[in-house]
Scaffold this motif. Structure first.
Motif, PDB file in Angstrom:
ATOM      1  N   GLY A   6       0.779  -1.232   0.000  1.00  0.00           N
ATOM      2  CA  GLY A   6       0.000   0.000   0.000  1.00  0.00           C
ATOM      3  C   GLY A   6       0.805   1.274   0.000  1.00  0.00           C
ATOM      4  O   GLY A   6       0.232   2.370   0.098  1.00  0.00           O
ATOM      5  N   ARG A   7       2.138   1.172  -0.127  1.00  0.00           N
ATOM      6  CA  ARG A   7       2.998   2.358  -0.124  1.00  0.00           C
ATOM      7  C   ARG A   7       3.923   2.343  -1.337  1.00  0.00           C
ATOM      8  O   ARG A   7       4.306   1.286  -1.809  1.00  0.00           O
ATOM      9  CB  ARG A   7       3.852   2.412   1.144  1.00  0.00           C
ATOM     10  CG  ARG A   7       3.047   2.505   2.433  1.00  0.00           C
ATOM     11  CD  ARG A   7       3.963   2.499   3.645  1.00  0.00           C
ATOM     12  NE  ARG A   7       3.218   2.543   4.884  1.00  0.00           N
ATOM     13  CZ  ARG A   7       2.797   3.655   5.481  1.00  0.00           C
ATOM     14  NH1 ARG A   7       3.101   4.836   4.933  1.00  0.00           N
ATOM     15  NH2 ARG A   7       2.121   3.614   6.604  1.00  0.00           N
ATOM     16  N   MET A   8       4.298   3.527  -1.802  1.00  0.00           N
ATOM     17  CA  MET A   8       5.246   3.604  -2.893  1.00  0.00           C
ATOM     18  C   MET A   8       6.638   3.211  -2.402  1.00  0.00           C
ATOM     19  O   MET A   8       7.133   3.760  -1.419  1.00  0.00           O
ATOM     20  CB  MET A   8       5.287   5.018  -3.486  1.00  0.00           C
ATOM     21  CG  MET A   8       4.118   5.330  -4.398  1.00  0.00           C
ATOM     22  SD  MET A   8       3.991   4.157  -5.778  1.00  0.00           S
ATOM     23  CE  MET A   8       2.518   4.783  -6.584  1.00  0.00           C
ATOM     24  N   ALA A   9       7.242   2.249  -3.107  1.00  0.00           N
ATOM     25  CA  ALA A   9       8.549   1.741  -2.703  1.00  0.00           C
ATOM     26  C   ALA A   9       9.644   2.119  -3.692  1.00  0.00           C
ATOM     27  O   ALA A   9      10.810   1.774  -3.470  1.00  0.00           O
ATOM     28  CB  ALA A   9       8.496   0.220  -2.550  1.00  0.00           C
ATOM     29  N   GLY A  10       9.295   2.797  -4.767  1.00  0.00           N
ATOM     30  CA  GLY A  10      10.301   3.198  -5.738  1.00  0.00           C
ATOM     31  C   GLY A  10       9.668   3.772  -6.982  1.00  0.00           C
ATOM     32  O   GLY A  10       8.487   3.556  -7.250  1.00  0.00           O
ATOM     33  N   GLU A  11      10.446   4.510  -7.724  1.00  0.00           N
ATOM     34  CA  GLU A  11       9.997   5.061  -9.001  1.00  0.00           C
ATOM     35  C   GLU A  11      11.213   5.385  -9.850  1.00  0.00           C
ATOM     36  O   GLU A  11      12.335   5.487  -9.354  1.00  0.00           O
ATOM     37  CB  GLU A  11       9.142   6.314  -8.801  1.00  0.00           C
ATOM     38  CG  GLU A  11       9.886   7.485  -8.184  1.00  0.00           C
ATOM     39  CD  GLU A  11       9.005   8.717  -8.068  1.00  0.00           C
ATOM     40  OE1 GLU A  11       8.825   9.409  -9.093  1.00  0.00           O
ATOM     41  OE2 GLU A  11       8.499   8.965  -6.961  1.00  0.00           O
ATOM     42  N   GLY A  12      10.984   5.534 -11.136  1.00  0.00           N
ATOM     43  CA  GLY A  12      12.074   5.884 -12.032  1.00  0.00           C
ATOM     44  C   GLY A  12      11.695   5.598 -13.466  1.00  0.00           C
ATOM     45  O   GLY A  12      10.571   5.175 -13.763  1.00  0.00           O
ATOM     46  N   THR A  13      12.637   5.825 -14.373  1.00  0.00           N
ATOM     47  CA  THR A  13      12.393   5.483 -15.766  1.00  0.00           C
ATOM     48  C   THR A  13      12.314   3.962 -15.892  1.00  0.00           C
ATOM     49  O   THR A  13      12.797   3.218 -15.023  1.00  0.00           O
ATOM     50  CB  THR A  13      13.517   6.010 -16.671  1.00  0.00           C
ATOM     51  OG1 THR A  13      14.740   5.334 -16.326  1.00  0.00           O
ATOM     52  CG2 THR A  13      13.686   7.514 -16.512  1.00  0.00           C
ATOM     53  N   GLY A  14      11.742   3.498 -16.984  1.00  0.00           N
ATOM     54  CA  GLY A  14      11.673   2.061 -17.209  1.00  0.00           C
ATOM     55  C   GLY A  14      13.057   1.439 -17.201  1.00  0.00           C
ATOM     56  O   GLY A  14      13.280   0.384 -16.587  1.00  0.00           O
ATOM     57  N   ALA A  15      14.011   2.086 -17.852  1.00  0.00           N
ATOM     58  CA  ALA A  15      15.374   1.557 -17.923  1.00  0.00           C
ATOM     59  C   ALA A  15      16.033   1.534 -16.552  1.00  0.00           C
ATOM     60  O   ALA A  15      16.719   0.564 -16.189  1.00  0.00           O
ATOM     61  CB  ALA A  15      16.209   2.393 -18.890  1.00  0.00           C
ATOM     62  N   ALA A  16      15.825   2.596 -15.756  1.00  0.00           N
ATOM     63  CA  ALA A  16      16.442   2.658 -14.426  1.00  0.00           C
ATOM     64  C   ALA A  16      15.872   1.583 -13.503  1.00  0.00           C
ATOM     65  O   ALA A  16      16.614   0.941 -12.750  1.00  0.00           O
ATOM     66  CB  ALA A  16      16.231   4.043 -13.819  1.00  0.00           C
ATOM     67  N   LEU A  17      14.568   1.369 -13.555  1.00  0.00           N
ATOM     68  CA  LEU A  17      13.972   0.338 -12.709  1.00  0.00           C
ATOM     69  C   LEU A  17      14.405  -1.055 -13.153  1.00  0.00           C
ATOM     70  O   LEU A  17      14.573  -1.947 -12.319  1.00  0.00           O
ATOM     71  CB  LEU A  17      12.449   0.459 -12.733  1.00  0.00           C
ATOM     72  CG  LEU A  17      11.866   1.672 -11.992  1.00  0.00           C
ATOM     73  CD1 LEU A  17      10.357   1.746 -12.192  1.00  0.00           C
ATOM     74  CD2 LEU A  17      12.205   1.618 -10.506  1.00  0.00           C
ATOM     75  N   MET A  18      14.575  -1.244 -14.447  1.00  0.00           N
ATOM     76  CA  MET A  18      15.039  -2.533 -14.946  1.00  0.00           C
ATOM     77  C   MET A  18      16.417  -2.865 -14.382  1.00  0.00           C
ATOM     78  O   MET A  18      16.762  -4.035 -14.189  1.00  0.00           O
ATOM     79  CB  MET A  18      15.093  -2.507 -16.474  1.00  0.00           C
ATOM     80  CG  MET A  18      15.259  -3.862 -17.113  1.00  0.00           C
ATOM     81  SD  MET A  18      13.697  -4.593 -17.606  1.00  0.00           S
ATOM     82  CE  MET A  18      13.279  -3.593 -19.024  1.00  0.00           C
ATOM     83  N   ASP A  19      17.192  -1.831 -14.084  1.00  0.00           N
ATOM     84  CA  ASP A  19      18.558  -2.023 -13.597  1.00  0.00           C
ATOM     85  C   ASP A  19      18.646  -1.907 -12.080  1.00  0.00           C
ATOM     86  O   ASP A  19      19.732  -2.046 -11.514  1.00  0.00           O
ATOM     87  CB  ASP A  19      19.480  -0.991 -14.250  1.00  0.00           C
ATOM     88  CG  ASP A  19      20.940  -1.400 -14.205  1.00  0.00           C
ATOM     89  OD1 ASP A  19      21.234  -2.587 -14.450  1.00  0.00           O
ATOM     90  OD2 ASP A  19      21.776  -0.534 -13.900  1.00  0.00           O
TER      91      ASP A  19
END
Length: 239
Positions: A210-223
């Motif tokens: 129920g909480r945001m645990a991260g965010e970023g560009t698709g490429a950054a999250l993939m890495d």
């Protein structure tokens, strides 16, 4: 376009969302990722007006959706493809598409919208008089997406569109989302296929408990090591 600001939502005493914040800009594909029970569908229900947040704000083009009825939210340009498709077995393909064009502006443009849906999903033109229960799972998902597109949305929200589909069909459905986006429709994608979702998305958010645990560009999250470990598996950690 869409701003979700510090939203909290509950089912009775159970708090499903706590301080959730995200935004979707015009022209974007945004992936919303997280395990089962993280609150992803609850967030979609809040945006769509099916569940009212206990706290926080949801803004569309800068205006609050707090007191806007669900069908009026569709008229303002937000359409949802629900998890499990939610089709009517005894209705035809074209009858389902007509359901999506219930809003006055969508009814006025029905012929044009119908041709656009058939251009995106040519098989639906061939099957337009068939009952949806006679279609394959992938074709039924096309009907669900087509029904939402008939509302002429500016933002299309999809809840697990690949659920229960064969990998080849999943690739086809997600490829179509890229085409829909290139036609000017922003997309919020909740998807269990994390690798495919991040490869498609401009940006992404991670929702856990129920909480945001991260965010970023698709490429950054993939890495991202956490994303690799939690969602992409051990092979991703070796890359």
């Amino acid at each position: 376009m869409l701003q979700v600001d510090n939203v909290e939502a509950s089912y009775g005493l159970f708090r499903a969302l706590s301080g959730v914040t995200l935004e979707i800009r015009a022209g974007e594909i945004v992936a919303l990722l997280g395990p089962n029970g993280a609150g992803k569908t609850t967030l979609i229900r809040c945006i769509a007006g099916l569940l009212r947040p206990r706290a926080g704000r949801i803004l569309w083009d800068g205006a609050s959706l707090a007191k806007v009825a669900a069908h009026r939210i569709v008229e303002r340009g937000i359409a949802v493809v629900p998890e499990g498709r939610r089709l009517f077995a005894t209705m035809t393909v074209e009858e389902h598409l007509d359901l999506g064009a219930f809003a006055p502006h969508a009814r006025a443009a029905r012929p044009q919208r119908l041709e656009e849906v058939y251009a995106i999903f040519p098989v639906l033109r061939e099957r337009r008089r068939q009952l949806v229960r006679s279609l394959s799972g992938g074709q039924q998902q096309m009907v669900a997406v087509g029904r939402a597109l008939m509302a002429a949305p500016r933002l299309l929200i999809l809840d697990e569109p690949s659920l229960g589909l064969a990998p080849r069909i999943v690739e086809s459905i997600l490829g179509v989302l890229g085409e829909i986006n290139r036609r000017g429709v922003s997309i919020l994608l909740v998807e269990q296929n994390v690798h495919a979702a991040l490869a498609l998305a401009h940006r992404g958010y991670i929702l856990e408990s129920g909480r945001m645990a991260g965010e970023g560009t698709g490429a950054a999250l993939m890495d991202d090591p956490h994303v690799k470990r939690a969602y992409l598996g051990p092979l991703a950690l070796r890359r």
